[in-house]
Design a protein around this motif. Structure first.
Motif, PDB file in Angstrom:
ATOM      1  N   SER A   1       0.839  -1.195   0.000  1.00 31.33           N
ATOM      2  CA  SER A   1       0.000   0.000   0.000  1.00 31.33           C
ATOM      3  C   SER A   1       0.875   1.246   0.000  1.00 31.33           C
ATOM      4  N   ALA A   2       0.245   2.385  -0.272  1.00 33.96           N
ATOM      5  CA  ALA A   2       0.973   3.652  -0.250  1.00 33.96           C
ATOM      6  C   ALA A   2       1.545   3.918   1.140  1.00 33.96           C
ATOM      7  N   THR A   3       0.791   3.559   2.175  1.00 34.64           N
ATOM      8  CA  THR A   3       1.251   3.752   3.554  1.00 34.64           C
ATOM      9  C   THR A   3       2.459   2.869   3.853  1.00 34.64           C
ATOM     10  N   GLU A   4       2.412   1.619   3.395  1.00 36.31           N
ATOM     11  CA  GLU A   4       3.535   0.702   3.610  1.00 36.31           C
ATOM     12  C   GLU A   4       4.770   1.174   2.858  1.00 36.31           C
ATOM     13  N   PHE A   5       4.575   1.616   1.631  1.00 38.66           N
ATOM     14  CA  PHE A   5       5.712   2.078   0.841  1.00 38.66           C
ATOM     15  C   PHE A   5       6.342   3.312   1.486  1.00 38.66           C
ATOM     16  N   ALA A   6       5.519   4.204   1.996  1.00 40.35           N
ATOM     17  CA  ALA A   6       6.039   5.385   2.681  1.00 40.35           C
ATOM     18  C   ALA A   6       6.849   4.985   3.912  1.00 40.35           C
ATOM     19  N   LEU A   7       6.416   3.942   4.602  1.00 37.96           N
ATOM     20  CA  LEU A   7       7.142   3.457   5.777  1.00 37.96           C
ATOM     21  C   LEU A   7       8.497   2.883   5.375  1.00 37.96           C
ATOM     22  N   LEU A   8       8.540   2.175   4.258  1.00 44.68           N
ATOM     23  CA  LEU A   8       9.807   1.645   3.765  1.00 44.68           C
ATOM     24  C   LEU A   8      10.781   2.778   3.432  1.00 44.68           C
ATOM     25  N   LYS A   9      10.276   3.837   2.846  1.00 42.85           N
ATOM     26  CA  LYS A   9      11.138   4.970   2.509  1.00 42.85           C
ATOM     27  C   LYS A   9      11.690   5.632   3.775  1.00 42.85           C
ATOM     28  N   LYS A  10      10.895   5.645   4.827  1.00 40.77           N
ATOM     29  CA  LYS A  10      11.387   6.203   6.088  1.00 40.77           C
ATOM     30  C   LYS A  10      12.484   5.328   6.690  1.00 40.77           C
ATOM     31  N   ALA A  11      12.402   4.019   6.446  1.00 42.06           N
ATOM     32  CA  ALA A  11      13.392   3.087   6.992  1.00 42.06           C
ATOM     33  C   ALA A  11      14.672   3.046   6.164  1.00 42.06           C
ATOM     34  N   GLU A  12      14.655   3.628   4.966  1.00 40.92           N
ATOM     35  CA  GLU A  12      15.785   3.502   4.037  1.00 40.92           C
ATOM     36  C   GLU A  12      17.119   3.995   4.598  1.00 40.92           C
ATOM     37  N   PRO A  13      17.196   5.134   5.288  1.00 41.24           N
ATOM     38  CA  PRO A  13      18.509   5.564   5.812  1.00 41.24           C
ATOM     39  C   PRO A  13      19.115   4.554   6.780  1.00 41.24           C
ATOM     40  N   LEU A  14      18.286   3.939   7.613  1.00 43.60           N
ATOM     41  CA  LEU A  14      18.773   2.933   8.552  1.00 43.60           C
ATOM     42  C   LEU A  14      19.270   1.694   7.811  1.00 43.60           C
TER      43      LEU A  14
END
Length: 267
Positions: A150-163
């Motif tokens: 989902s768009a919400t899940e994808f946004a969460l993945l993008k937030k996790a990307e730096p880590l």
């Protein structure tokens, strides 16, 4: 699915303790971290350098699926994969397959004869350059029964990307040396690596440089219009080259073209 904070903090503890990890441990830690955020069916991690055979760093497939997703992929189809081309660019960050795929990818012969066998609804990848030449791609895959992210899940993945990127760069910083080792085991030095499997196909099939460039883009799933834009030539010129290649190779369809391409990889 809500975020499992207990498992999230446990996974993050492994990320920050700094202890050395082998490929399996790094992959399992990544999988554990992602599983606290959302559901998915598979994880696979490849490292890419140029047109060389990608390194299989980690995957969660059973033996049968491993043949399709890893062994067969490494044998040549990776050269037509949108993730492979994004890794070579490189395009750091988190990307959906459909964001990277050429305009005709989902109707291409490669998609119909290879990718569709995976039964995937969607694939999302973290693209992490770890050196000037090497990019690690950590893919989360969902089968059709699970559905797309989902768009919400994808946004969460993008937030996790730096880590995720910091973790990958810490533990997989020496991959150039491993690519060199893999080449040496095949009795090929860095000089010969300039002639990867795909280039051997075009030499064997006696195509010109321009014809080879166009046909590679055709196989990747680009339309004649898209090819013209990428190469700076007219759509009509692209179509003329395509007809000439088909006549030269004695074929009449993209199905035959892909079959010939795969058959001659590495010759």
């Amino acid at each position: 699915m809500g975020i499992d904070l207990d498992r999230l903090f446990q996974a993050m503890a492994r990320l920050v303790n700094g202890a050395p990890m082998d490929d399996e441990a790094v992959g399992c830690t990544f999988r554990g971290l992602m599983s606290t955020l959302m559901t998915f069916d598979y994880v696979v991690v490849f490292a890419y350098r140029g047109k060389e055979r990608p390194l299989d760093l980690y995957s969660t497939f059973d033996a049968e699926d491993h043949v399709l997703f890893v062994s067969l992929y490494q044998a040549g189809p990776y050269l037509l994969d949108p993730f492979y081309h994004a890794a070579r660019a490189p395009k750091p960050g988190v990307w959906r397959m459909r964001e990277l795929a050429p305009d005709r990818f989902f109707s291409s012969e490669y998609y119909r004869t290879y990718y569709v066998q995976t039964g995937l609804a969607e694939e999302v990848g973290f693209f992490v350059p770890v050196s000037e030449q090497v990019t690690v791609v950590l893919s989360l895959m969902r089968r059709e029964a699970t559905g797309v992210f989902s768009a919400t899940e994808f946004a969460l993945l993008k937030k996790a990307e730096p880590l995720v990127a910091a973790f990958v760069r810490h533990h997989w910083a020496e991959l150039d040396r491993r690519f060199d080792t893999a080449l040496a085991k095949k009795g090929r030095g860095r000089r010969k690596a300039a002639h990867p499997p795909a280039d051997g196909v075009w030499r064997h099939l006696n195509l010109t440089e321009r014809e080879a460039a166009i046909i590679e883009l055709v196989l990747q799933g680009h339309s004649s219009e898209s090819i013209g834009l990428k190469l700076g030539i007219s759509t009509g010129t692209v179509k003329v080259h395509r007809r000439n290649v088909y006549r030269k190779l004695g074929i009449s369809s993209q199905t035959q073209l892909l079959s010939l391409y795969i058959k001659n990889l590495g010759q």
